[in-house]
Design an enzyme around this catalytic site. Structure first.
Site, PDB file in Angstrom:
ATOM      1  N   GLU B  61       0.814  -1.217   0.000  1.00 28.44           N
ATOM      2  CA  GLU B  61       0.000   0.000   0.000  1.00 28.44           C
ATOM      3  C   GLU B  61       0.847   1.266   0.000  1.00 28.44           C
ATOM      4  O   GLU B  61       0.477   2.277  -0.597  1.00 28.44           O
ATOM      5  CB  GLU B  61      -0.941   0.009   1.206  1.00 28.44           C
ATOM      6  CG  GLU B  61      -2.004  -1.088   1.195  1.00 28.44           C
ATOM      7  CD  GLU B  61      -1.478  -2.451   1.665  1.00 28.44           C
ATOM      8  OE1 GLU B  61      -0.314  -2.538   2.107  1.00 28.44           O
ATOM      9  OE2 GLU B  61      -2.240  -3.437   1.583  1.00 28.44           O
ATOM     10  N   PHE B  86      -6.288  -0.018   5.609  1.00 29.01           N
ATOM     11  CA  PHE B  86      -4.966   0.091   4.970  1.00 29.01           C
ATOM     12  C   PHE B  86      -4.786   1.461   4.314  1.00 29.01           C
ATOM     13  O   PHE B  86      -3.672   1.981   4.247  1.00 29.01           O
ATOM     14  CB  PHE B  86      -4.792  -1.015   3.923  1.00 29.01           C
ATOM     15  CG  PHE B  86      -5.152  -2.388   4.431  1.00 29.01           C
ATOM     16  CD1 PHE B  86      -4.613  -2.854   5.625  1.00 29.01           C
ATOM     17  CD2 PHE B  86      -6.030  -3.206   3.739  1.00 29.01           C
ATOM     18  CE1 PHE B  86      -4.941  -4.116   6.109  1.00 29.01           C
ATOM     19  CE2 PHE B  86      -6.364  -4.463   4.212  1.00 29.01           C
ATOM     20  CZ  PHE B  86      -5.822  -4.918   5.393  1.00 29.01           C
ATOM     21  N   HIS B 112     -14.757  -0.811   2.372  1.00 29.51           N
ATOM     22  CA  HIS B 112     -14.768  -1.667   3.567  1.00 29.51           C
ATOM     23  C   HIS B 112     -14.489  -0.889   4.851  1.00 29.51           C
ATOM     24  O   HIS B 112     -13.676  -1.300   5.684  1.00 29.51           O
ATOM     25  CB  HIS B 112     -13.774  -2.826   3.401  1.00 29.51           C
ATOM     26  CG  HIS B 112     -14.172  -3.773   2.307  1.00 29.51           C
ATOM     27  ND1 HIS B 112     -14.193  -3.398   0.983  1.00 29.51           N
ATOM     28  CD2 HIS B 112     -14.565  -5.064   2.345  1.00 29.51           C
ATOM     29  CE1 HIS B 112     -14.591  -4.423   0.244  1.00 29.51           C
ATOM     30  NE2 HIS B 112     -14.825  -5.440   1.043  1.00 29.51           N
ATOM     31  N   ASP B 120     -15.206 -10.314   8.903  1.00 27.26           N
ATOM     32  CA  ASP B 120     -13.733 -10.264   8.948  1.00 27.26           C
ATOM     33  C   ASP B 120     -13.217  -9.780  10.309  1.00 27.26           C
ATOM     34  O   ASP B 120     -12.069 -10.011  10.664  1.00 27.26           O
ATOM     35  CB  ASP B 120     -13.191  -9.363   7.836  1.00 27.26           C
ATOM     36  CG  ASP B 120     -13.021 -10.125   6.528  1.00 27.26           C
ATOM     37  OD1 ASP B 120     -13.233 -11.358   6.530  1.00 27.26           O
ATOM     38  OD2 ASP B 120     -12.693  -9.493   5.510  1.00 27.26           O
ATOM     39  N   ARG B 170     -18.676  -1.811   2.364  1.00 23.27           N
ATOM     40  CA  ARG B 170     -18.743  -3.125   1.730  1.00 23.27           C
ATOM     41  C   ARG B 170     -20.185  -3.571   1.482  1.00 23.27           C
ATOM     42  O   ARG B 170     -20.500  -4.151   0.444  1.00 23.27           O
ATOM     43  CB  ARG B 170     -18.056  -4.151   2.634  1.00 23.27           C
ATOM     44  CG  ARG B 170     -18.373  -5.577   2.271  1.00 23.27           C
ATOM     45  CD  ARG B 170     -17.675  -6.587   3.157  1.00 23.27           C
ATOM     46  NE  ARG B 170     -18.055  -7.928   2.756  1.00 23.27           N
ATOM     47  CZ  ARG B 170     -18.905  -8.698   3.427  1.00 23.27           C
ATOM     48  NH1 ARG B 170     -19.426  -8.285   4.548  1.00 23.27           N
ATOM     49  NH2 ARG B 170     -19.202  -9.912   3.002  1.00 23.27           N
TER      50      ARG B 170
END
Lengths: 285, 317
Positions: B61, B86, B112, B120, B170
């Site tokens: 990233e 991220f 997300h 998750d 998401r």
């Protein structure tokens, strides 16, 4: 290279080194060691190899120079001023409030600075972006990224090294100022990055090892990099930290402190030895 | 939003991917970067259509953000996408120096975000990203409330010069705006007028707030609902106008109550018009695995929680 051309570059490097010393002395803080070690490489790029136009700092086809080791800002500022990107008078105001020469390079305030740096490890990825854009647009400019040897301890350097090879960026040249010292001591003792050449090689780069204070070797390496196709080139330039000032050479303490008035005068005296006028006289005898 | 209208559901990330692929035709300078999540962020839709302008940077990233900055400095309009955790935390120094300080024209589009990542779990549920992005000078921060607004924001982002952080989700969420909606940076929108309390919400919590307003209506409370998609710059004028009218404010966000929308709104109120206020958001804890709806209920982000907060505010007036 003709002798006259070599003398020309030597004199440019001398001017850069003298300006580094006077700038830092005036500023009272800054990084002489890694600025002096890179002076010959920077002189070769700005006064011989790179296709730049100081009157048009945003010219689309210019070659790009990124000082990823941003703390060596004085070497960049000295070269930019000498090339004519801004008035040399500005050099007096390095690190002073309300002036353009920041402690670390800032593209918003200083003409000729391509990207703000200072937090180590970021320059190579930015260079990748510039090199990718050149490929997309079919432009033939080249991108040069000067990194420190301690800087390659940053993980991001290796992310970018992988990406440059993956995207076959043969218009990108990384130059590693391998002076062997970082703030806390010799790089081999702090966090050994060796074998450096093998690492870059294994990441898919063409590697050239040179003496970073020898203009023939610097220019030959840059020209060799021009010819390499399908992969980026890493020039591993062995240098001396503090090069040109005897009491700063290979002394880790001179990474990040400014010379006093007396030290500055001594350094200027050393750097003036063999100056071109003096040399003309010698040649005449 | 009328009760009679059939509610269409669509994830904001889907709207993003489709819009980007569409805009790629008109704007040849758009380039897209991803970090091995192109199928999830939906940038793959662009990647398939314009493979030479799509760069998968792998699971790297930092390299992605730096490369985006370099592309921007060479005249491209880079969109860089990955999950919100991220896109901020992992690359914070890169956002700070190569994007925000350098003021490069990079559009970071994070998907997300928030609890509704769901199963998750905490590692992947960004609850801090608005705060992290908002505190960076030069960085515009936008959280679209639905698929329609996402499309408008992406259209805006292409033309806007400067760094942007755009926060998407998401899960499929209700489409609450009609296609005539216009997005303006620095402007909020009153979706429901009311006089008793101002509910200022962002992202997917706007739809939840409209539901809460319906619940409050049954209890005789007339709530105003504001979609504050533009978190930076913030629509101070609208916040103050609404707070002056209602005398109490509830902020609602799928984010920590520290540093995000609530902080932005309460800063403006504290400086100009201190009125009773309540914050609906995640209360300084990490999330966990579960379904999106289970998580919103457990962490106090359901319409019921919003309505309760509104009642508390009204009692304090």
């Amino acid at each position: 290279m003709l002798d006259a051309e070599k003398i020309f570059l030597e004199e440019k490097a001398r001017i850069i080194r003298k300006r580094i010393i006077s700038m830092l002395q005036e500023a009272g803080s800054g990084h002489p060691g890694g600025s002096l070690s890179a002076a010959d490489i920077v002189a070769a790029l700005f006064f011989r190899h790179m296709n730049i136009d100081p009157a048009r700092p945003h010219w689309e086809d210019r070659d790009r120079f990124i000082l990823s080791k941003g703390h060596a800002a004085p070497v960049l500022y000295a070269a930019l001023a000498e090339a004519g990107f801004f008035d040399t008078k500005e050099l007096k105001y390095l690190r002073k409030i309300n002036h353009m020469l920041q402690g670390h390079p800032d593209l918003r305030s200083t003409p000729g600075v391509e990207i703000s740096t200072g937090s180590l490890g970021q320059g190579l990825a930015v260079g990748n972006g510039m090199a990718l854009a050149a490929k997309l647009d079919g432009r033939d400019y080249r991108v040069f990224v000067l990194m420190g040897d301690g800087e390659i301890q940053e993980g991001m350097i290796w992310e970018a090294a992988m990406a440059a090879a993956h995207y076959k960026l043969d218009n990108l040249v990384g130059i590693l100022d391998y002076n062997g010292l970082q703030i806390d001591g010799p790089i081999a003792q702090i966090m050994n990055p060796e074998p450096i050449a093998d690492k870059w090689n294994s990441f898919g780069w063409h590697v050239i090892v040179i003496d970073g204070h020898n203009f023939d070797e610097i220019l030959n390496a840059l020209e060799e990099a021009d010819r390499i196709e399908g992969k980026p080139t890493l020039i591993l330039a062995k240098t001396v930290k503090g090069k040109g000032v005897s009491f700063m050479e290979n002394e880790v303490d001179w990474h990040g402190k400014a010379p006093s008035k007396e030290e500055g005068e001594l350094a200027m005296k050393e750097l003036s030895q063999g100056e071109v006028l003096e040399r003309w006289e010698t040649l005449g005898k | 939003m009328g009760n009679t209208r059939e509610v269409k559901l669509k994830a904001t990330r889907d709207a993003y991917g489709e819009k980007l692929a569409e805009l790629g035709e008109k704007y040849e300078d758009i380039v897209v970067l991803d970090a091995d999540l192109a199928k999830s962020t939906k940038t793959l839709l662009f990647g398939k259509k314009f493979p030479h302008r799509f760069f998968d940077m792998g699971i790297a990233e930092q390299s992605m953000i730096g490369t985006a900055a370099g592309l921007a400095l060479s005249g491209k309009i880079p969109f860089a996408s990955t999950f919100a955790v991220f896109a901020t935390g992992r690359v914070y120094d890169q956002l700070r120096i190569s994007v925000s300080y350098s003021k490069t024209n990079v559009k970071v589009v994070a998907t997300h975000s928030g609890l509704t990542v769901g199963e998750d779990g905490a590692t992947h549920q960004a609850l801090e990203d608005i705060a992290l992005a908002r505190v960076l000078p030069n960085m515009a921060v936008v959280v679209p409330c639905d698929a329609v607004e996402t499309e408008k924001v992406i259209e805006f982002a292409v033309e806007y010069q400067g760094p942007m952080y755009i926060r998407l989700g998401r899960s499929k969420v209700p489409v609450i705006l009609d296609s005539g909606y216009e997005f303006k940076l620095g402007k909020g929108a009153v979706l429901r007028e009311g006089k008793d309390v101002s509910i200022v919400a962002t992202g997917i919590m706007v739809a939840k707030s409209l539901e809460a307003a319906e619940m409050l209506k049954e209890r005789g409370i007339d709530a105003e609902v504001i979609n504050m998609s533009s978190i930076k710059p913030l629509d101070n004028e609208l916040i103050l106008k609404s707070a002056k009218k209602t005398g109490g404010v509830v902020t609602v966000e799928e984010h920590s109550i520290i540093g995000g929308l609530s902080s932005a709104v309460l800063e403006v109120l504290a400086e100009n018009l201190p009125v009773p206020a309540e914050r609906v958001g995640v209360r300084d804890v990490f999330g966990e695995s579960g379904t999106p709806e289970e998580l919103l209920a457990k962490y106090g982000l359901s319409p019921k929680d919003i309505a309760a907060a509104a009642e508390r505010v009204i009692r304090r007036k």
